[in-house]
Design an enzyme around this catalytic site. Sequence first.
Site, PDB file in Angstrom:
ATOM      1  N   TYR A   1       0.832  -1.208   0.000  1.00  0.00           N
ATOM      2  CA  TYR A   1       0.000   0.000   0.000  1.00  0.00           C
ATOM      3  C   TYR A   1       0.865   1.256   0.000  1.00  0.00           C
ATOM      4  CZ  TYR A   1       0.298   1.659   4.851  1.00  0.00           C
ATOM      5  OH  TYR A   1       0.727   2.207   6.034  1.00  0.00           O
TER       6      TYR A   1
ATOM      7  N   THR B   1       9.033   1.340   7.588  1.00  0.00           N
ATOM      8  CA  THR B   1       9.179   1.740   8.985  1.00  0.00           C
ATOM      9  C   THR B   1      10.162   0.780   9.651  1.00  0.00           C
ATOM     10  OG1 THR B   1       6.899   2.494   8.976  1.00  0.00           O
ATOM     11  CG2 THR B   1       7.923   2.100  11.129  1.00  0.00           C
TER      12      THR B   1
ATOM     13  N   LYS C   1       9.650   8.713  12.257  1.00  0.00           N
ATOM     14  CA  LYS C   1       8.496   7.890  11.859  1.00  0.00           C
ATOM     15  C   LYS C   1       7.922   7.158  13.064  1.00  0.00           C
ATOM     16  CE  LYS C   1       5.544   5.544   9.520  1.00  0.00           C
ATOM     17  NZ  LYS C   1       4.358   6.182   8.932  1.00  0.00           N
TER      18      LYS C   1
ATOM     19  N   ARG D   1       0.640   8.749  18.349  1.00  0.00           N
ATOM     20  CA  ARG D   1      -0.792   8.486  18.102  1.00  0.00           C
ATOM     21  C   ARG D   1      -1.286   7.344  18.993  1.00  0.00           C
ATOM     22  NH1 ARG D   1      -4.429  10.349  14.549  1.00  0.00           N
ATOM     23  NH2 ARG D   1      -5.911   8.947  13.553  1.00  0.00           N
TER      24      ARG D   1
ATOM     25  N   HIS E   1     -10.448  23.527  23.583  1.00  0.00           N
ATOM     26  CA  HIS E   1      -9.272  24.213  24.148  1.00  0.00           C
ATOM     27  C   HIS E   1      -8.270  24.416  22.997  1.00  0.00           C
ATOM     28  CE1 HIS E   1      -5.535  24.940  26.256  1.00  0.00           C
ATOM     29  NE2 HIS E   1      -6.176  25.047  27.399  1.00  0.00           N
TER      30      HIS E   1
ATOM     31  N   ARG F   1      -5.247  24.239  22.724  1.00  0.00           N
ATOM     32  CA  ARG F   1      -4.056  23.377  22.654  1.00  0.00           C
ATOM     33  C   ARG F   1      -4.331  21.946  23.090  1.00  0.00           C
ATOM     34  NH1 ARG F   1      -3.055  28.145  23.987  1.00  0.00           N
ATOM     35  NH2 ARG F   1      -3.342  27.864  26.234  1.00  0.00           N
TER      36      ARG F   1
ATOM     37  N   CYS G   1       0.514  -0.633  11.658  1.00  0.00           N
ATOM     38  CA  CYS G   1       1.465   0.458  11.911  1.00  0.00           C
ATOM     39  C   CYS G   1       1.406   0.923  13.351  1.00  0.00           C
ATOM     40  CB  CYS G   1       1.144   1.635  10.995  1.00  0.00           C
ATOM     41  SG  CYS G   1       0.929   1.138   9.327  1.00  0.00           S
TER      42      CYS G   1
ATOM     43  N   LYS H   1     -10.345   0.130  10.503  1.00  0.00           N
ATOM     44  CA  LYS H   1     -10.834   1.512  10.627  1.00  0.00           C
ATOM     45  C   LYS H   1     -11.792   1.788   9.483  1.00  0.00           C
ATOM     46  CE  LYS H   1      -7.435   4.155   8.019  1.00  0.00           C
ATOM     47  NZ  LYS H   1      -6.529   5.304   8.066  1.00  0.00           N
TER      48      LYS H   1
HETATM   49  N1  SAJ Z   1      -7.953   4.859  16.214  1.00  0.00           N
HETATM   50  C1  SAJ Z   1      -8.697   5.063  17.363  1.00  0.00           C
HETATM   51  N2  SAJ Z   1      -8.935   6.344  17.777  1.00  0.00           N
HETATM   52  C2  SAJ Z   1      -8.454   7.417  17.076  1.00  0.00           C
HETATM   53  C3  SAJ Z   1      -7.683   7.186  15.912  1.00  0.00           C
HETATM   54  C4  SAJ Z   1      -7.445   5.894  15.487  1.00  0.00           C
HETATM   55  O1  SAJ Z   1      -9.150   4.122  18.020  1.00  0.00           O
HETATM   56  O2  SAJ Z   1      -8.729   8.550  17.479  1.00  0.00           O
HETATM   57  C5  SAJ Z   1      -7.676   3.481  15.763  1.00  0.00           C
HETATM   58  C6  SAJ Z   1      -8.255   3.206  14.380  1.00  0.00           C
HETATM   59  O3  SAJ Z   1      -9.596   2.770  14.484  1.00  0.00           O
HETATM   60  C7  SAJ Z   1      -7.327   2.106  13.870  1.00  0.00           C
HETATM   61  C8  SAJ Z   1      -5.988   2.462  14.495  1.00  0.00           C
HETATM   62  O4  SAJ Z   1      -6.275   3.318  15.604  1.00  0.00           O
HETATM   63  O5  SAJ Z   1      -7.753   0.843  14.361  1.00  0.00           O
HETATM   64  C9  SAJ Z   1      -5.017   3.160  13.542  1.00  0.00           C
HETATM   65  O6  SAJ Z   1      -5.750   4.111  12.857  1.00  0.00           O
HETATM   66  P1  SAJ Z   1      -5.036   5.444  12.218  1.00  0.00           P
HETATM   67  O7  SAJ Z   1      -6.114   6.429  11.971  1.00  0.00           O
HETATM   68  O8  SAJ Z   1      -3.897   5.853  13.041  1.00  0.00           O
HETATM   69  O9  SAJ Z   1      -4.579   5.010  10.786  1.00  0.00           O
HETATM   70  P2  SAJ Z   1      -3.400   4.165  10.123  1.00  0.00           P
HETATM   71  O10 SAJ Z   1      -2.780   3.200  11.058  1.00  0.00           O
HETATM   72  O11 SAJ Z   1      -4.069   3.658   8.902  1.00  0.00           O
HETATM   73  O12 SAJ Z   1      -2.306   5.297   9.699  1.00  0.00           O
HETATM   74  C10 SAJ Z   1      -1.318   5.703  10.559  1.00  0.00           C
HETATM   75  C11 SAJ Z   1      -1.073   7.190  10.291  1.00  0.00           C
HETATM   76  N3  SAJ Z   1      -0.144   7.696  11.270  1.00  0.00           N
HETATM   77  C12 SAJ Z   1      -0.501   8.799  11.997  1.00  0.00           C
HETATM   78  O13 SAJ Z   1      -1.602   9.328  11.862  1.00  0.00           O
HETATM   79  C13 SAJ Z   1       0.529   9.340  12.943  1.00  0.00           C
HETATM   80  C14 SAJ Z   1      -0.483   7.372   8.910  1.00  0.00           C
HETATM   81  O14 SAJ Z   1      -0.132   8.724   8.712  1.00  0.00           O
HETATM   82  C15 SAJ Z   1       0.741   6.502   8.761  1.00  0.00           C
HETATM   83  O15 SAJ Z   1       1.330   6.650   7.471  1.00  0.00           O
HETATM   84  C16 SAJ Z   1       0.338   5.049   8.955  1.00  0.00           C
HETATM   85  O16 SAJ Z   1      -0.143   4.913  10.319  1.00  0.00           O
HETATM   86  C17 SAJ Z   1       1.531   4.168   8.747  1.00  0.00           C
HETATM   87  O17 SAJ Z   1       1.476   3.399   7.742  1.00  0.00           O
HETATM   88  O18 SAJ Z   1       2.501   4.282   9.481  1.00  0.00           O
END
Ligand code: SAJ
Length: 430
Positions: free
Chosen positions: A11, A118, A202, A209, A240, A242, A256, A313
């Site tokens: 991907y 990564t 990275k 997150r 807020h 911040r 990831c 997701k």
């Molecule tokens: N999730 C939550 N709550 C949130 C956000 C996400 O429970 O508020 C869950 C999602 O449902 C999912 C998991 O976390 O199961 C990961 O979701 P994600 O929105 O973080 O998406 P990814 O894993 O597809 O993409 C992430 C992204 N990284 C960041 O946002 C810092 C993307 O930019 C990266 O390129 C990707 O990981 C990667 O391939 O590293």
Amino acid sequence: MDSVCVIGLGYVGLPTAAMFATHGKQVHGVDTNPQIIDTLQAGGIHIEEPGLAAFVQAALVSERLRVRMEPVLADAFILAVPTPFTTGHRPDLRYVLSAVRAIVPYLRPGNVVILESTSPPGTTLSLVPILEESGLRVGTDILLAYSPERVLPGRILTELVVNDRVVGGHTVEAARAGADLFRAFVTGEIMLTDATTAEMVKLMENTYRDVNIALANEFSHIAAHVGINANEAIRLANYHPRVKILQPGPGVGGHCIAVDPWFLVAAAPQSTQLIRTARAVNDAQPEYVVGLVRRAVADIASPVIAILGLAYKAGVDDLRGSPALDVVKMLTDIGYQVRVHDDHAHRLPDGTPIERDLVTILTDADLLVVLTDHDLYRRMKPNDCGPAAMSHRRLLDTRDCIEANIWEAAGFTVDKLGSGQTHSTPAVSR
Ligand code: SAJ
């Protein structure tokens, strides 16, 4: 640099290869999975990503992109192969090492090699001796850099271009060469640093997150104790200037966010207590959701549970690491009859087709559980799915994506993850 060889057509690799091919480069894409090559050459695609199929096919039809199982001579080599973890959450670099070894025979003076996968800090520099088996010196004959991908699945073609990007060089010249290559299509800023710092950047992004998702999940537990709705409180707190609290959910899936923090734990086991705890909180979330389900059907002898959403997701068909699969397994192990639906994913990991008709899933069901906030479920209204067909009109929303009052008006009892009711929350074993 006019020719690019991309190793790994997943991907990240496939969109990257097609992007270079539509921006003036002659691209040779390589994958060791013959099914991927066959699918692409037959005009198909193995990844569900908006717009990608047409984009890749255009690159293939123009012959600016060719896909094979073997590398070729090229000006630049990009490695975009998986980096999972093995037992004990140790990084598994076998795909990176085999990709590097595969290009060694094709290296020529002036080549640039860029690792995108990564990787644990130090991986890029550890490739130098393997690359030098070509007889060429890294840093003088060939240049080596690391440039991580930040694309969000579901928005890949946009983010590949507009995202700011980091390029970390084994040398400053290597970082500059990598930046020059990506300027073929990147409109975002390209920041230069060293390779190990870029690897760390990275991992920090995704770990940041994961830790913040764990915080949101922990807020959802507290909310249930104190009798408030976590989603409402988070929405208000985020006013807020911040504060940006993320969303509680049934757990963290994908390959990831749930994986990358372990690379940091492996790099510095004694210094990653918070990161490890956040992983434990997120990994315990499926069990917490199972506790909510048990409570919702405690009065029913042999409940039928209808699960909406298996993908990790919204908007993707990817089941890898999906917490929904953990929830389904635990509910099945309890002895509940569990039916599953997903609007994007077509098959379970074992190949079993996933039901696509909602009414089939809901007929005689006692509880409807939303585990993935696909648009279909977000838009769903009670009479879309023949509520009369359900045995009990109960709904558990773990993604705060359902309009509770609409369903309650139709006679449903609606529970939400993180919705406070003055009741004891389900025990969550650590
Ligand atoms: N999730 C939550 N709550 C949130 C956000 C996400 O429970 O508020 C869950 C999602 O449902 C999912 C998991 O976390 O199961 C990961 O979701 P994600 O929105 O973080 O998406 P990814 O894993 O597809 O993409 C992430 C992204 N990284 C960041 O946002 C810092 C993307 O930019 C990266 O390129 C990707 O990981 C990667 O391939 O590293």
